[in-house]
Scaffold this active site. Structure first.
Site: not given
Ligand code: NAD
Length: 337
Positions: A14, A140-141, A169, A221, A299
């Site tokens: 994201i 969320s998505c 997914r 999804h 998503q």
């Molecule tokens: P991700 O794991 O792809 O990315 C998270 C990033 O944060 C990674 O680069 C990780 O290294 C970094 N990180 C980990 N710990 C950290 C810390 N302590 N400080 C700073 N950076 C840190 O996760 P994502 O899929 O991008 O999800 C992020 C948020 O978005 C979550 O709340 C998730 O539920 C939400 N979200 C995700 C999706 C999806 O499909 N991926 C869709 C909608 C919402």
């Protein structure tokens, strides 16, 4: 025009997309992004010219790979007017004290507990409610995709009850650790899934039940909708209503998520992202005052424009939701596919 300084904490699925879209806005300045690991995504941040911040305790890891670090994550926070927290589920809450210390506005993502902010956000449904707020959570998505359909229908018709089956997914394409690989997982086994409660945070009083399961795919999804309306409805009215909504595609000649993703790749959309809802036109059916339809949701990208609109609302950059939505949607290209 003075630009708003935006920092991205967490540069993963994201975060990297929000960073790119922030950098395209003429009313926003990207201060930088945080990384805690020097992986290929750090190279992308450098190629894009983004400043990388890390926790000081990780600085040496980046030195080994000759990656320049601009400062500590607290420097990123203190130099920003607003932080978009894109850290993994449940990590964002660990930063709350630091955000409070620097009196910075914050947007968390859907993985965080809804109580992390007093309000949750969806562009079309409640943009105005977040105007000037200090904290927000972009839902969320799946919840975003559900709200984009239900809100316009709820303005025009009296909705008695909604049921949505969510076929999720298993994980994102970049994830090498999660599954399922060979199962259909009830996620969770209890009904409703959290999505119904989240939708009610955005559209209060809507009578909705959602059930969610995970399957072995990474692309998108799929949702199956049943919307029970309190009056006789005409299919043409529904199609006309949905076709006029921003961020909703009505898709013809397609019966799968694979074909949709291939279409996006052929259109050369960045990262094959499709940030609109994709309603399968031939699935829209009206029986006994009930609307049925299938839609698929990409998503990784659907919540990205919502984060940009949420910044505009919280920073009081645009009063009118449609002005923000149009500005965001026009900032890369004409998006509807
Ligand atoms: P991700 O794991 O792809 O990315 C998270 C990033 O944060 C990674 O680069 C990780 O290294 C970094 N990180 C980990 N710990 C950290 C810390 N302590 N400080 C700073 N950076 C840190 O996760 P994502 O899929 O991008 O999800 C992020 C948020 O978005 C979550 O709340 C998730 O539920 C939400 N979200 C995700 C999706 C999806 O499909 N991926 C869709 C909608 C919402």
């Amino acid at each position: 025009m003075k630009k708003i300084n935006v920092g991205i904490n967490g540069y993963g699925t994201i975060g990297k997309r929000v960073a790119d879209l922030v950098s395209y806005q003429d009313d926003m300045n990207l201060v930088g992004v945080s990384k805690i690991n020097p992986n290929l995504e750090s190279n992308i941040a450098i190629k894009r010219g983004y400043n990388i911040y890390t926790d000081n305790k990780y600085k040496n890891k980046f030195k080994l790979y000759d990656i320049d670090i601009h400062g500590d994550i607290e420097d990123l926070i203190s130099n920003s007017d607003i932080i978009v927290d894109c850290t993994p589920k449940n990590i964002g809450k660990e930063y709350k004290n630091i955000y409070e210390k620097y009196d910075v506005k914050v947007i968390w993502q859907g993985g965080e507990n809804p109580n992390i902010a007093s309000k949750s956000f969806n562009s079309i449904s409640n943009y105005e409610e977040l105007y000037g707020e200090q904290y927000a959570r972009v839902v969320s998505c799946n919840t975003t995709g559900i709200c984009r359909i239900l809100y316009p229908i709820s303005l025009k018709f009296n909705i008695k009850k909604v049921f949505v089956s969510i076929i999720r997914r298993g994980t994102d394409p970049r994830d090498i650790k999660s599954g399922p690989l060979n199962s259909i997982v009830l996620d969770p086994v209890s009904i409703p899934s959290h999505h119904a409660l989240d939708v009610q945070k955005i559209i209060p009083n809507i009578n909705i039940v959602t059930a969610s399961l995970k399957v072995p795919t990474t692309l998108m999804h799929m949702h199956i909708f049943n919307i029970d309306i309190d009056e006789n409805i005409n299919i043409d009215d529904i199609i006309s209503l949905l076709s006029k909504q921003p961020r909703i595609n009505l898709i013809k000649n397609c019966t799968s998520t694979s074909e949709l993703i291939e279409y996006s790749r052929d259109l050369l959309l960045p990262r094959n992202d499709i940030w609109e809802n994709n309603i399968f036109l031939d699935s829209i059916t009206i029986t006994d005052k009930n609307i049925y339809l299938y839609q698929s949701i990409h998503q990784e990208s659907i919540v990205i424009p919502e984060n940009i609109d949420c910044i505009r609302s919280m920073m009081k950059l645009e009063k009118n939701k449609y002005d923000s939505i149009n500005k965001t949607d026009n900032s890369i290209c004409n998006r509807k596919i």
